[in-house]
Design an enzyme around this catalytic site. Structure first.
Site, PDB file in Angstrom:
ATOM      1  N   GLU A   1    -129.478 -27.852 -60.168  1.00 49.34           N
ATOM      2  CA  GLU A   1    -130.252 -27.702 -58.933  1.00 49.34           C
ATOM      3  C   GLU A   1    -131.682 -28.236 -59.106  1.00 49.34           C
ATOM      4  OE1 GLU A   1    -129.778 -23.713 -57.311  1.00 49.34           O
ATOM      5  OE2 GLU A   1    -127.619 -24.021 -57.044  1.00 49.34           O
TER       6      GLU A   1
ATOM      7  N   GLU B   1    -120.506 -24.347 -58.816  1.00 47.53           N
ATOM      8  CA  GLU B   1    -120.887 -22.997 -58.368  1.00 47.53           C
ATOM      9  C   GLU B   1    -120.281 -22.778 -56.988  1.00 47.53           C
ATOM     10  OE1 GLU B   1    -124.973 -21.702 -58.793  1.00 47.53           O
ATOM     11  OE2 GLU B   1    -125.193 -22.884 -60.624  1.00 47.53           O
TER      12      GLU B   1
ATOM     13  N   GLN C   1    -119.612 -15.647 -60.672  1.00 48.97           N
ATOM     14  CA  GLN C   1    -119.594 -15.932 -62.095  1.00 48.97           C
ATOM     15  C   GLN C   1    -118.556 -15.029 -62.753  1.00 48.97           C
ATOM     16  OE1 GLN C   1    -123.483 -15.870 -63.914  1.00 48.97           O
ATOM     17  NE2 GLN C   1    -124.394 -17.197 -62.370  1.00 48.97           N
TER      18      GLN C   1
HETATM   19  O1  AHR Z   1    -125.256 -18.373 -59.722  1.00 49.28           O
HETATM   20  C1  AHR Z   1    -126.550 -17.889 -59.519  1.00 49.28           C
HETATM   21  C2  AHR Z   1    -127.568 -19.009 -59.292  1.00 49.28           C
HETATM   22  O2  AHR Z   1    -127.264 -19.672 -58.111  1.00 49.28           O
HETATM   23  C3  AHR Z   1    -127.598 -20.099 -60.318  1.00 49.28           C
HETATM   24  O3  AHR Z   1    -128.380 -19.778 -61.424  1.00 49.28           O
HETATM   25  C4  AHR Z   1    -128.198 -21.243 -59.568  1.00 49.28           C
HETATM   26  O4  AHR Z   1    -127.776 -22.487 -60.052  1.00 49.28           O
HETATM   27  C5  AHR Z   1    -127.761 -20.993 -58.140  1.00 49.28           C
HETATM   28  O5  AHR Z   1    -128.795 -21.143 -57.240  1.00 49.28           O
END
Ligand code: AHR
Length: 501
Positions: free
Chosen positions: A183, A306, A355
């Site tokens: 990001e 993600e 996650q």
């Molecule tokens: O997954 C949590 C956060 O979300 C990560 O660290 C980031 O890459 C995203 O904005």
């Protein structure tokens, strides 16, 4: 909260499975995971340390590893997320009692560095997962990135390879996946696309191949619908990348200030969540169309590294740690997204749900020595037959599921054929009120020895807790038959079914 209506008239679906038109392979890395140094994701969720009373192997908890092995995690992304751009790999090697303690700028608290490169690689080996490392572009030099890759992958006599051996690892690890920043438009450095394109070209140049290892380098995508970012990166750096990432989270409200509750919701939020999540397919199509312009051969993978639900934090000590509960709604979200990735597997080469443990849409929640498997975990387990299988097209006509002015498809599906020739059909009924009456015709194969499993619950927000860990878990699916060569089945409202035949 929305128990299944009695005697509700089912909606009808005609489906055709084109076994005569097999497509490409579904990359097994679509079923990938992500773990970040954030909240209780790594520390407690995975790492408890060798001296812990929680049973562990070299500091990594046995119960969590055993559960994760059952879902066949193909690839694991680490150490972030935002954390990756503040992580200095040398902090996490060598004797643990000598490792520095640093403030975690991204997520607060103190990072002990007890879990570093060797511990992560050990975890990957326990799981049989390929490591996917996120490099630090935001606050480290290209040299630091270059040296980390050499440390991990070189079998030479260089000082870095020797250092790895002194730290206990004789042979280099295989490393196939490496992200050059995370990001960069936000926590990774607040860069503009043109600037990051140059930075990406520079840093990726120093991600070298050593001793026969081949690293695939992944550039970071823009936020959600930032198509200009994709255009810029593809126009300026396609030759330097093997993958390009997309992050897209499912918030019930689509509002980052007030995302919505993980557990307290009604049909309005159920529908809004699903309406948001199905945007994934359109995003893949739109970003993919730009990629096609610069990479018509589809050499560069779209890496959805993600994805998943993101709710308001629950009150309590985990506030700020992105800990959230996980209900039947999350299972439906997972089922829909995995179907999308299967269908789009010509371009999507990897996806990593955010996650793995204790953070966002987790597979597993832990509370000290206790552990619970979430409804999302069960979807990954039910869908694992799609990993590495051949995509089989599914055609259908299904009614819309409407709520107010908004509508989403009421049914979602994908199918594949595994190497033994068995077919797997995963079906999601998004409608929380009505069962689906489905008739499936298979062209090019005769279905036989049909079995299936279903995941559903009485309420939309049913979930598993430490005291009721099996409240939402898959059971044998009985509402299916083969009649005149066609499969007929009745899918319960708000359910996910996987059939094998
Ligand atoms: O997954 C949590 C956060 O979300 C990560 O660290 C980031 O890459 C995203 O904005």
């Amino acid at each position: 909260m929305n128990a299944t209506a009695q005697n509700a008239e089912p909606f009808k679906v005609e489906m055709v499975i084109r076994a005569d038109q097999p497509r490409g392979t579904i990359n097994r890395n679509i079923y990938g995971q992500f773990t970040e140094h954030l909240g209780r994701g790594v520390y407690e969720g995975l790492w408890v340390g060798e001296d812990s009373l929680i049973p562990n192997t070299r500091g990594i908890r046995n119960d969590v590893v055993a559960a994760l092995k059952r879902i066949s995690v193909p690839v694991l992304r680490w150490p972030g997320g935002c954390f990756a751009d503040e992580y200095h790999w040398r902090d996490g090697i060598g004797p643990r009692d000598k490792r520095p303690r640093r403030s975690s700028a991204s997520w607060g608290g103190v990072e002990t560095n007890a879990f570093g490169t060797h511990e992560f690689m050990d975890l990957c080996e326990m799981l049989g997962a390929e490591p996917y490392i996120g490099g630090n572009v935001g606050s480290a030099t290209p040299q630091e990135m270059m040296e980390w890759v050499e440390y991990m992958t070189s079998d030479s006599d260089s000082d870095l390879a020797r250092l790895r051996r002194r730290n206990g690892r004789e042979k280099p690890w295989k490393l196939a996946h490496f992200a050059v920043g995370n990001e960069p438009w936000g926590c990774g450095g607040n860069m503009r696309a043109d600037y990051y394109a140059d930075v990406y070209r520079q840093y990726s140049t120093f991600v070298k191949n050593h001793s026969g290892n081949r690293v695939r380098r992944y550039a970071s995508g823009g936020i959600d619908t930032d198509f200009k970012w994709t255009e810029t990166l593809m126009a300026q750096a396609t030759q330097q990348m093997e993958g390009f990432s997309l992050h897209f989270y499912t918030l019930p409200t689509s509002n980052w200030e007030r995302k919505g509750s993980a557990t307290e919701f009604g049909e309005a939020e159920w529908h809004a969540t699903l309406a948001r999540t199905i945007r994934m397919e359109e995003l893949i199509r739109q970003h993919g169309a730009i990629m096609d312009k610069y990479d018509p051969q589809k050499r560069v993978g779209l890496i959805v590294d993600e994805w998943g639900t993101w709710y308001d934090p629950a009150p309590g000590p985990d506030r700020g740690a992105l800990y959230q509960q996980n209900s039947l709604r999350d299972a439906v979200v997972a089922g829909v997204n995995l179907n999308i990735f299967n269908r789009r597997s010509d371009r999507v080469q990897m996806a990593n749900i955010a996650q793995m443990v204790n953070v966002l849409q987790a597979m597993i929640l832990t509370d000290k020595e206790r552990m619970v498997l979430t409804p999302t975990y069960h979807i990954f387990e039910m869908y694992k037959a799609h990993q590495g299988a051949t995509l089989i097209p599914v055609e259908m006509t299904a009614p819309e599921y409407r709520y107010g002015q908004a509508s989403v498809p009421s049914l979602d599906a994908s199918a594949s054929r595994d190497q033994q020739g068995r077919f797997h059909l995963s079906l999601v009924n998004l409608n929380p009120n009505l069962p689906a009456q489905i008739s499936v015709r298979v062209v090019g194969a005769a279905p036989k020895n049909l079995t299936g499993r279903v995941l559903t619950a009485r309420m939309m927000n049913d979930l598993n807790t430490f005291d009721r860990p099996d409240a939402v878990s898959p059971v044998q699916f009985k509402g299916v038959a083969i009649q005149g060569g066609a499969i007929t089945l009745s899918l319960p409202p708000k359910s996910v079914v996987v059939l094998e035949f």
